[in-house]
Design a protein around this motif. Structure first.
Motif, short mmCIF file in Angstrom:
data_model
loop_
_atom_site.label_atom_id
_atom_site.label_comp_id
_atom_site.label_asym_id
_atom_site.label_seq_id
_atom_site.Cartn_x
_atom_site.Cartn_y
_atom_site.Cartn_z
N LEU A 1 10.87 -25.43 -3.61
CA LEU A 1 11.62 -26.06 -2.53
C LEU A 1 12.20 -25.02 -1.59
O LEU A 1 12.15 -25.19 -0.36
CB LEU A 1 12.73 -26.93 -3.13
N ARG A 2 12.72 -23.94 -2.11
CA ARG A 2 13.27 -22.88 -1.26
C ARG A 2 12.18 -22.23 -0.41
O ARG A 2 12.38 -21.98 0.78
CB ARG A 2 13.96 -21.81 -2.12
N VAL A 3 11.04 -21.95 -1.00
CA VAL A 3 9.96 -21.28 -0.28
C VAL A 3 9.42 -22.17 0.84
O VAL A 3 9.24 -21.72 1.98
CB VAL A 3 8.84 -20.89 -1.26
N VAL A 4 9.18 -23.45 0.54
CA VAL A 4 8.62 -24.35 1.55
C VAL A 4 9.60 -24.52 2.71
O VAL A 4 9.21 -24.47 3.89
CB VAL A 4 8.28 -25.71 0.91
N THR A 5 10.88 -24.71 2.40
CA THR A 5 11.87 -24.89 3.46
C THR A 5 12.00 -23.63 4.32
O THR A 5 12.05 -23.72 5.56
CB THR A 5 13.24 -25.23 2.85
N SER A 6 12.04 -22.46 3.70
CA SER A 6 12.19 -21.23 4.46
C SER A 6 10.97 -20.96 5.34
O SER A 6 11.12 -20.61 6.52
CB SER A 6 12.42 -20.06 3.49
N LEU A 7 9.78 -21.14 4.80
CA LEU A 7 8.57 -20.91 5.61
C LEU A 7 8.46 -21.92 6.75
O LEU A 7 8.00 -21.56 7.84
CB LEU A 7 7.34 -20.98 4.71
N PHE A 8 8.88 -23.14 6.51
CA PHE A 8 8.84 -24.15 7.59
C PHE A 8 9.75 -23.74 8.73
O PHE A 8 9.37 -23.81 9.91
CB PHE A 8 9.25 -25.51 7.02
N ASN B 1 16.84 -14.84 4.39
CA ASN B 1 15.97 -14.65 3.23
C ASN B 1 16.35 -13.40 2.44
O ASN B 1 16.28 -13.40 1.21
CB ASN B 1 14.51 -14.57 3.69
N VAL B 2 16.76 -12.35 3.15
CA VAL B 2 17.17 -11.13 2.45
C VAL B 2 18.42 -11.38 1.62
O VAL B 2 18.51 -10.96 0.46
CB VAL B 2 17.40 -9.99 3.47
N MET B 3 19.38 -12.08 2.17
CA MET B 3 20.64 -12.30 1.46
C MET B 3 20.50 -13.31 0.33
O MET B 3 21.21 -13.23 -0.67
CB MET B 3 21.72 -12.74 2.45
N PHE B 4 19.59 -14.27 0.48
CA PHE B 4 19.37 -15.22 -0.59
C PHE B 4 18.68 -14.57 -1.79
O PHE B 4 18.73 -15.10 -2.90
CB PHE B 4 18.55 -16.41 -0.11
N SER B 5 18.03 -13.45 -1.57
CA SER B 5 17.40 -12.73 -2.68
C SER B 5 18.35 -11.74 -3.34
O SER B 5 17.96 -11.04 -4.27
CB SER B 5 16.16 -11.99 -2.18
N MET B 6 19.59 -11.66 -2.85
CA MET B 6 20.60 -10.76 -3.40
C MET B 6 21.79 -11.60 -3.87
O MET B 6 21.90 -12.78 -3.51
CB MET B 6 21.05 -9.76 -2.32
N PRO B 7 22.67 -11.03 -4.67
CA PRO B 7 23.84 -11.79 -5.13
C PRO B 7 24.93 -11.92 -4.08
O PRO B 7 26.11 -11.68 -4.34
CB PRO B 7 24.32 -10.99 -6.35
N VAL B 8 24.54 -12.29 -2.86
CA VAL B 8 25.50 -12.55 -1.78
C VAL B 8 25.09 -13.87 -1.12
O VAL B 8 24.84 -13.94 0.08
CB VAL B 8 25.55 -11.39 -0.77
N LEU B 9 25.05 -14.91 -1.90
CA LEU B 9 24.54 -16.19 -1.43
C LEU B 9 25.39 -16.77 -0.31
O LEU B 9 24.88 -17.45 0.57
CB LEU B 9 24.47 -17.18 -2.59
N VAL B 10 26.70 -16.51 -0.36
CA VAL B 10 27.57 -17.08 0.65
C VAL B 10 27.24 -16.54 2.04
O VAL B 10 27.28 -17.27 3.03
CB VAL B 10 29.04 -16.81 0.28
N TYR B 11 26.87 -15.27 2.14
CA TYR B 11 26.48 -14.70 3.43
C TYR B 11 25.10 -15.22 3.86
O TYR B 11 24.82 -15.31 5.05
CB TYR B 11 26.50 -13.19 3.36
N GLY B 12 24.25 -15.54 2.89
CA GLY B 12 23.00 -16.20 3.23
C GLY B 12 23.24 -17.55 3.87
O GLY B 12 22.54 -17.94 4.82
N GLY B 13 24.23 -18.29 3.37
CA GLY B 13 24.61 -19.54 4.02
C GLY B 13 25.13 -19.33 5.41
O GLY B 13 24.87 -20.12 6.33
N HIS B 14 25.89 -18.24 5.61
CA HIS B 14 26.38 -17.89 6.95
C HIS B 14 25.21 -17.70 7.91
O HIS B 14 25.20 -18.23 9.03
CB HIS B 14 27.20 -16.61 6.89
N MET B 15 24.22 -16.92 7.50
CA MET B 15 23.09 -16.62 8.38
C MET B 15 22.22 -17.84 8.62
O MET B 15 21.65 -18.01 9.70
CB MET B 15 22.27 -15.47 7.80
N LEU B 16 22.11 -18.71 7.62
CA LEU B 16 21.36 -19.95 7.82
C LEU B 16 22.06 -20.84 8.84
O LEU B 16 21.40 -21.46 9.69
CB LEU B 16 21.20 -20.68 6.49
N LEU B 17 23.37 -20.89 8.79
CA LEU B 17 24.13 -21.63 9.79
C LEU B 17 23.95 -21.02 11.17
O LEU B 17 23.79 -21.74 12.17
CB LEU B 17 25.61 -21.64 9.39
N ALA B 18 23.95 -19.69 11.25
CA ALA B 18 23.73 -19.02 12.54
C ALA B 18 22.33 -19.29 13.08
O ALA B 18 22.13 -19.43 14.28
CB ALA B 18 23.97 -17.52 12.39
#
Length: 343
Positions: A55-62, A195-212
């Protein structure tokens, strides 16, 4: 031209057409190849994490494919009409054709297809592109189209987008396209950082960048809409009909993807506040990976990190020394004088 027995002026044959934009086709093929590669290694993931990972891969690639494809798409503003119109200059012959106009961020694409295709002993099927991206000169491309002798409907629509046209379409669409394209490139960069932050233990910043990522996509739509509505619409009369334009598929799919990124980014922040362990489980991360970083929703809001203080650290334990190492008094107080031990 008279030697070839052609009606003045001489028209070269129509260019071969491809069913879709070649740049968009290349982008789709690249992302589909990446998706197939990830699906091949999918059996190596155990348990329910296989579904979460897919689910993560399909959503990110889309999301990444949409951001790149719409940046090069010519269907931000589209219009099509079936009309009877003149076909050649200095000729009274008329044809029945479907005429289409696609305006993108980097240029305009004009199509004309006869109904039927074979008319006047010719194959009427043209697909012409005129680009105004940086490094390209729209006026020169229009001059080359005049030299080639393209059909009248193509030249008429292309002339409306020239810099000297009184319609002013060139200025508003060119500026809107430049700003929207630049904003989409920023959104693509935010997607990479996500994608870089979701692969690291900083998931909250990955959410920040997805929102951006979603916010910059919505800003691109705002720039395009405002830029193309600065001047009143210019009537495009083709024979017996008027060609009207409206927002195309690229505009609406960007809107959908931008809203999706915003909702996922907000959901990521709320889930990290309410159920942080489930979020880590969804991203296949264990709690021990970030034991040095404690995310506190009480201090600093939803997405603020707080490092552990010394007061939160476990108390140091007093480890007693072994009996052999600990010295014993050589004598008790009452027997000290008898044994003669030295103090």
């Amino acid at each position: 031209m008279a030697a070839f027995g052609r009606t003045f002026p001489f028209y070269t044959g129509p260019k071969p057409t491809f069913p879709m934009d070649t740049t968009s086709a290349v982008i789709i093929i690249i992302f589909l190849t990446a998706l197939v590669t990830f699906i091949v290694i999918l059996p190596g993931i155990r348990g329910k994490m296989r579904l979460f990972w897919l689910l993560r891969v399909v959503t990110s690639l889309f999301i990444g494919a949409v951001i790149l494809a719409v940046n090069f798409s010519s269907e931000w503003s589209v219009g099509q009409v079936n009309t009877n119109t003149s076909y050649k200059a200095f000729s009274s012959s008329w044809i029945s054709a479907d005429i289409g106009l696609q305006v993108g961020l980097g240029g305009v694409n004009i199509t004309i297809t006869g109904t039927p295709v074979q008319q006047l002993n010719e194959t009427i099927n043209y697909n012409e592109e005129f680009i105004w991206r940086l490094g390209e000169n729209y006026a020169e491309e229009y001059a080359k189209a005049l030299e080639k002798g393209l059909p009248d409907p193509v030249l008429y629509l292309a002339e409306k987008f020239t810099p000297r046209s009184p319609c002013g379409l060139h200025r508003q669409y060119r500026l809107a396209g430049h700003y929207a394209s630049a904003t989409l490139w920023v959104a693509f960069l935010c997607w990479l950082l996500t994608n870089v932050m979701f692969s690291m233990p900083v998931l909250v910043y990955g959410g920040h960048m997805l929102l951006a990522t979603g916010i910059f996509q919505l800003l691109a739509l705002l720039f395009f809409s405002v830029g193309t509505s600065l001047t009143p619409p210019c009537p495009l009369r083709l024979g017996t009909a008027v060609l009207l334009t409206h927002h195309g598929p690229a505009f609406w799919i960007t809107l959908i993807t931008g809203l999706l990124c915003v909702l996922l980014g907000l959901a990521m922040g709320v889930a990290h506040r309410m159920q942080p362990h489930r979020v880590k489980a969804f991203f296949n991360q264990s709690v021990e990976e970030d034991h040095m970083l404690d995310w506190s929703p009480e201090e600093g809001g939803v997405l603020s990190p707080r490092y552990r203080s010394m007061a939160d650290s476990p108390e140091p334990q007093d480890i007693p020394l072994s009996e052999a190492a600990s010295p014993e008094p050589c004598c008790k107080e009452e027997h000290c004088g008898e044994s003669g031990c030295a103090l």
